[in-house]
Design a protein around this motif. Structure first.
Motif, short mmCIF file in Angstrom:
data_model
loop_
_atom_site.label_atom_id
_atom_site.label_comp_id
_atom_site.label_asym_id
_atom_site.label_seq_id
_atom_site.Cartn_x
_atom_site.Cartn_y
_atom_site.Cartn_z
N GLY A 58 25.96 51.16 20.47
CA GLY A 58 25.03 52.44 20.43
C GLY A 58 25.31 53.40 21.56
N HIS A 59 25.84 52.75 22.68
CA HIS A 59 26.25 53.49 23.72
C HIS A 59 27.61 53.35 24.46
N LEU A 60 28.25 54.11 25.31
CA LEU A 60 29.60 53.98 25.67
C LEU A 60 29.94 52.75 26.56
N GLN A 61 30.99 52.15 25.86
CA GLN A 61 31.47 51.11 26.73
C GLN A 61 33.01 51.09 26.97
N VAL A 62 33.36 51.04 28.25
CA VAL A 62 34.47 51.18 28.80
C VAL A 62 35.19 50.10 29.07
N ASN A 63 34.94 48.85 28.74
CA ASN A 63 35.51 47.89 29.41
C ASN A 63 37.03 47.45 28.75
N GLY A 64 37.12 48.09 27.35
CA GLY A 64 38.49 47.82 26.85
C GLY A 64 39.41 48.92 27.47
N GLN A 65 38.94 50.15 27.74
CA GLN A 65 39.79 51.30 28.47
C GLN A 65 40.21 50.60 29.84
N LEU A 66 39.33 50.12 30.62
CA LEU A 66 39.48 49.44 31.84
C LEU A 66 40.73 48.16 31.76
N PHE A 67 40.78 47.53 30.58
CA PHE A 67 41.66 46.52 30.51
C PHE A 67 42.97 47.14 30.17
N VAL A 68 42.97 48.42 29.52
CA VAL A 68 44.27 49.28 29.42
C VAL A 68 44.75 49.50 30.71
N PHE A 69 43.75 49.85 31.53
CA PHE A 69 44.32 50.41 33.10
C PHE A 69 44.80 49.30 33.80
N PHE A 70 44.36 48.23 33.54
CA PHE A 70 45.19 46.92 34.53
C PHE A 70 46.07 46.52 33.87
N VAL A 71 46.53 46.90 32.44
CA VAL A 71 47.88 46.59 31.85
C VAL A 71 48.86 47.34 32.18
N VAL A 73 48.83 49.05 35.33
CA VAL A 73 49.17 48.64 36.65
C VAL A 73 50.03 47.59 36.68
N VAL A 74 49.77 46.48 35.77
CA VAL A 74 50.67 45.38 35.78
C VAL A 74 52.09 45.66 35.12
N ALA A 75 51.99 46.61 34.20
CA ALA A 75 53.11 47.13 33.60
C ALA A 75 54.21 47.62 34.72
N ALA A 76 53.64 48.34 35.41
CA ALA A 76 54.16 49.42 36.52
C ALA A 76 54.92 48.18 37.54
N ALA A 77 54.15 47.50 37.91
CA ALA A 77 54.60 46.41 38.94
C ALA A 77 55.82 45.58 38.23
N GLU A 78 55.75 45.27 37.00
CA GLU A 78 56.59 44.49 36.36
C GLU A 78 58.20 45.04 35.94
N ALA A 79 57.86 46.59 35.90
CA ALA A 79 58.82 47.45 35.55
C ALA A 79 59.70 47.56 36.95
N ALA A 80 59.03 47.66 38.07
CA ALA A 80 59.60 47.58 39.32
C ALA A 80 60.68 46.46 39.53
N VAL A 81 59.81 45.33 39.32
CA VAL A 81 60.40 43.90 39.67
C VAL A 81 61.80 43.61 38.81
N GLY A 82 61.32 43.76 37.39
CA GLY A 82 62.38 43.49 36.33
C GLY A 82 63.51 44.43 36.35
N LEU A 83 63.64 45.80 36.94
CA LEU A 83 64.59 46.59 36.97
C LEU A 83 65.34 46.17 38.30
N ALA A 84 64.76 45.73 39.32
CA ALA A 84 65.38 45.46 40.34
C ALA A 84 66.17 43.99 40.05
N ILE A 85 65.76 42.93 39.26
CA ILE A 85 66.32 41.84 38.78
C ILE A 85 67.62 42.24 38.05
#
Lengths: 106, 164
Positions: A58-71, A73-85
């Motif tokens: 019935g009111h705004l819930q943003v926890n799912g969107q914050l999970f996407v935010f963290f995904v 962040v981790v995807a950006a870190a993973e892309a940097a390390v993975g491409l270096a590998i």
């Protein structure tokens, strides 16, 4: 008005295409790209479920969107390390084909 | 309006993903993934996630894909060649992915009445709403991710450095 199930089915389609590309592609960079596609598909599912939770409670819930935010962040870190590998592997073996990178295979 | 936008950008998403699957040159796959990510940003906007739509364009189709295209051009990656390993992947990969898609679609469509309808303009999550939760309830995970990014930067520099 679009049923939220449509968004979930779209996420499922993108995830399945990502799985197929992950299994079929032989270039290590394309395999990595298909992992990014799967992450994006799951992000769409998270946003759709976040929207549904807002409707149910019935009111705004943003926890799912914050999970996407963290995904993201981790995807950006993973892309940097993975491409270096990938660059390190290419320097050592001079190939990008995943079939010829088999040092750890029995 | 909502339905038309959904159909257009969902179609673009699926077309881009299929193009990623069937192109044999990595640069074509990377460019079609940019199409998928930009269309997903529009879908996030339709679901009322305006901050995520902006972050999707900036982080995913901006930063990450620029990194990918840069590495593809740096390594001068050519067309991928077929090996005998990929034939087995064709036999196992397509039915496996199709079975996964069938199962998920069956579950979602079977229970579609309990997922409800999305309407344009309701439950719009502004950046303020997001940051109120992020910096109050989730402050510790947020700070931990900054350490993660720092370690990722160090790892990327250490891995990609030329050894003398």
């Amino acid at each position: 008005m679009v049923p939220i199930a449509c968004y979930l089915v779209l996420g499922a389609i993108l995830f399945s295409i990502g799985v197929a590309a992950f299994l079929i592609k032989r270039n290590i960079i394309t395999v990595f790209l298909s992992i990014e596609l799967m992450l994006n598909a799951v992000n769409l599912t998270f946003v759709a479920f976040s929207r549904r939770w807002s409707q149910v409670s019935g009111h705004l819930q943003v926890n799912g969107q914050l999970f996407v935010f963290f995904v993201m962040v981790v995807a950006a870190a993973e892309a940097a390390v993975g491409l270096a590998i990938i660059i390190a592997v290419f320097r050592a073996r001079n190939t990008l084909n995943v079939d010829s990178i088999d040092l750890m295979k029995l | 309006m909502h339905l038309a936008l959904f159909i257009i950008f969902a179609g673009l998403c699926v077309a881009g993903a299929l193009n990623l699957l069937f192109q044999r040159h990595p640069i074509n796959s990377a460019l079609s993934l940019i199409v998928v990510m930009s269309s997903l940003a529009v879908l996030y906007l339709l679901l009322g996630a305006e901050f995520l739509a902006a972050a999707q364009v900036i982080v995913y189709s901006g930063a990450i894909m620029v990194l990918f295209t840069f590495v593809i051009m740096l390594l001068n990656a050519g067309r991928e060649e077929r090996t005998h390993g990929s034939k087995l992947a064709y036999i196992a990969g397509f039915p496996g992915a199709a079975a996964l898609l069938g199962l998920l679609t069956f579950i979602f469509l079977n229970r579609r009445s309990s997922f409800g309808q999305a309407q344009l303009g309701e439950y719009l999550a502004t950046t303020g709403d997001l940051s109120r939760v992020l910096f109050r309830d989730l402050l510790l995970p947020f700070e931990v991710t900054s350490v993660l990014i720092l370690i990722a930067i160090l790892g990327a520099v250490a891995l990609a450095r030329k050894e003398h």
